[in-house]
Design an enzyme around this catalytic site. Structure first.
Site, PDB file in Angstrom:
ATOM      1  N   SER A  41      14.331  44.663  58.048  1.00 45.15           N
ATOM      2  CA  SER A  41      14.916  44.363  59.353  1.00 45.15           C
ATOM      3  C   SER A  41      15.395  45.625  60.078  1.00 45.15           C
ATOM      4  CB  SER A  41      16.048  43.351  59.165  1.00 45.15           C
ATOM      5  OG  SER A  41      16.489  42.845  60.387  1.00 45.15           O
ATOM      6  N   ASP A  66       7.182  56.615  64.687  1.00 40.45           N
ATOM      7  CA  ASP A  66       6.332  56.598  65.882  1.00 40.45           C
ATOM      8  C   ASP A  66       6.631  57.768  66.807  1.00 40.45           C
ATOM      9  OD1 ASP A  66       5.133  54.308  64.993  1.00 40.45           O
ATOM     10  OD2 ASP A  66       5.735  53.046  66.683  1.00 40.45           O
ATOM     11  N   LYS A  70      10.345  42.394  57.399  1.00 48.26           N
ATOM     12  CA  LYS A  70      11.045  41.358  58.173  1.00 48.26           C
ATOM     13  C   LYS A  70      11.204  41.873  59.602  1.00 48.26           C
ATOM     14  CE  LYS A  70      15.230  38.684  58.789  1.00 48.26           C
ATOM     15  NZ  LYS A  70      15.360  39.089  60.201  1.00 48.26           N
TER      16      LYS A  70
END
Length: 424
Positions: free
Chosen positions: A291, A302, A316
């Site tokens: 999460s 990224d 998740k």
């Protein structure tokens, strides 16, 4: 039609007219499934009249609500007052129980992550363990909330969990419940110029604690590299995850969410405040990183801000919204999915590390002999005047403990290598 059937259809009409006003512009409200409603009320009436013991209507309707939510996904749930309060306690950093984050898989309760310095972590419970019994009560078919309720209890009381690890045989672990006081952030020095920052769980104040820790670390000495440890971090508050990622980024997208309703589509961007500056950063993750941990790791990956090391994260990537109801109850409902800045969905995929490093134990061979020119009798001295280094460096308890954590040791080595290449 009986009075119970009329009442049930009236209640269900409210529940099943589920397209909120703001969503009606996007899709037409579906007609009520009258055949299914008739079936529901017929089942309700049959249970009411024929079940071996009397069951009151309120209990049956609450069971129906639970069933609706449990049939959606593992994270949606109907929270009764105690469970609702427990969720609030968890995000504030203090709660009672075992210190274990769990989910549901194939009818069993699966360990997502034990929390540091809690009964669960001290007992050696690991991410991926399946809980098959709680105090000799089989959990097969038990709801997730029921299992959590059974694991909670007064501090000092004992509980026995029967676990299965991998393809192994079941084994019992006895634990003593405690009041769980989770320290969200801790730091320590590794080698001179290199530091370690561990986040155990994302609580309401985690972002502020990370910023404060970074300012302290950078104020002492020149920081050449930092290891951010998110292993076995089950997640927590979304805003805190955004604040932690923001501490290492100066601008740009951190994470965005998409759902059916307009108010579930959110974008979170970094601010110019950046206490992490451009310090070389390695982020450690594993199968217990879920999460909010995956949001931070995905954003830093990224944006090219950090090297992600370890093993694949949990996966998740869904957003749960807690909707308070009457009588101190609440609905925990999955309303959206998380996406990394490059548009990757975390859900059921997780974050794949840039450098795959499995957990391992690094041990030093104490019997290894290593002789060099400086150890030969009558060797010529170096004309630089420097003293020769000792044959073996002294091994401290801290170094031994660190080398026992192979993934952390590899992260530190990588940071040192990055600094060598940057200085040339």
């Amino acid at each position: 039609m009986t009075a119970v059937q009329k009442m049930s259809i009236a209640c269900l009409s409210l529940m099943l007219g589920w397209i909120p006003v703001q969503a009606q512009d996007q899709e037409a409200a579906a007609p009520l499934p009258l055949n299914e409603l008739r079936t529901f009320t017929e089942v309700l009436e049959r249970i009411r009249t024929s079940y071996v013991e009397p069951v009151d209507d309120a209990t049956m309707l609450e069971n129906a609500i639970r069933g609706m939510l449990e049939g959606l996904d593992p994270h949606s749930a109907y929270l009764e007052p105690e469970a609702f309060q427990g969720l609030q306690d968890t995000t504030s950093g203090q709660f009672g129980g075992l210190g274990i984050e769990v989910g549901q898989e194939d009818g069993f309760i699966k360990v997502i992550s034990p929390i540091d310095d809690t009964p669960a972590s001290r007992a050696g419970i690991e991410p991926g363990d399946l809980i098959v019994k709680i105090d000799d009560h089989p959990v097969k078919g038990m709801s997730l909330m029921d299992a959590v309720d059974r694991m909670r209890g007064p501090a000092g009381s004992k509980i026995t969990l029967t676990l299965v690890r991998g393809a192994g045989t079941p084994f019992d672990v006895q634990l003593e419940r405690a009041v769980i006081k989770v320290k969200s952030v801790r730091t320590e020095a590794l080698d001179p110029g290199y530091a370690y920052l561990r986040i155990t769980q994302f609580q309401n104040n985690t972002g502020e604690e990370v910023r404060r820790s970074l300012k302290t670390l950078t104020a002492k000495d020149e920081l050449k590299g930092l290891v951010l440890d998110l292993r076995n971090n089950p997640g927590g508050v979304l805003q805190s995850a955004v604040e932690v990622a923001d501490a290492f980024l100066s601008d740009g997208l951190i994470v965005y969410t998409k759902g059916r309703l307009p108010n579930t589509e959110m974008r979170f961007n970094a601010s110019s405040a950046n206490p992490g500056k451009n310090i070389p950063l390695v982020v450690l993750i594993n199968g217990g990183s879920a999460s909010a941990s995956e949001i931070v790791a995905g954003a830093l990956q990224d944006r090219g801000r950090a090297v992600i090391m370890g093993t694949d994260s949990f996966g998740k990537g869904s957003v749960q919204t807690v909707l308070p109801l009457n009588n101190d109850r609440a609905l925990k409902l999955t309303t959206a999915l998380y996406y990394t800045p490059n548009g990757r969905s975390i859900q059921a995929q997780g974050i794949v590390p840039d450098i795959q490093v499995e957990r391992a134990l690094l041990t030093r061979n104490a019997e290894e002999a290593s002789y060099r020119e400086a150890d030969l009798l009558g060797h010529l001295n170096n004309d630089s005047g420097e003293e020769r280094r000792t044959l073996r460096r002294q091994v401290t308890d801290e170094a031994t403990a660190r080398e026992a954590d192979y993934q952390l040791n590899q992260a530190l080595n990588l940071l040192k290598g990055l600094n060598i290449t940057r200085s040339r």
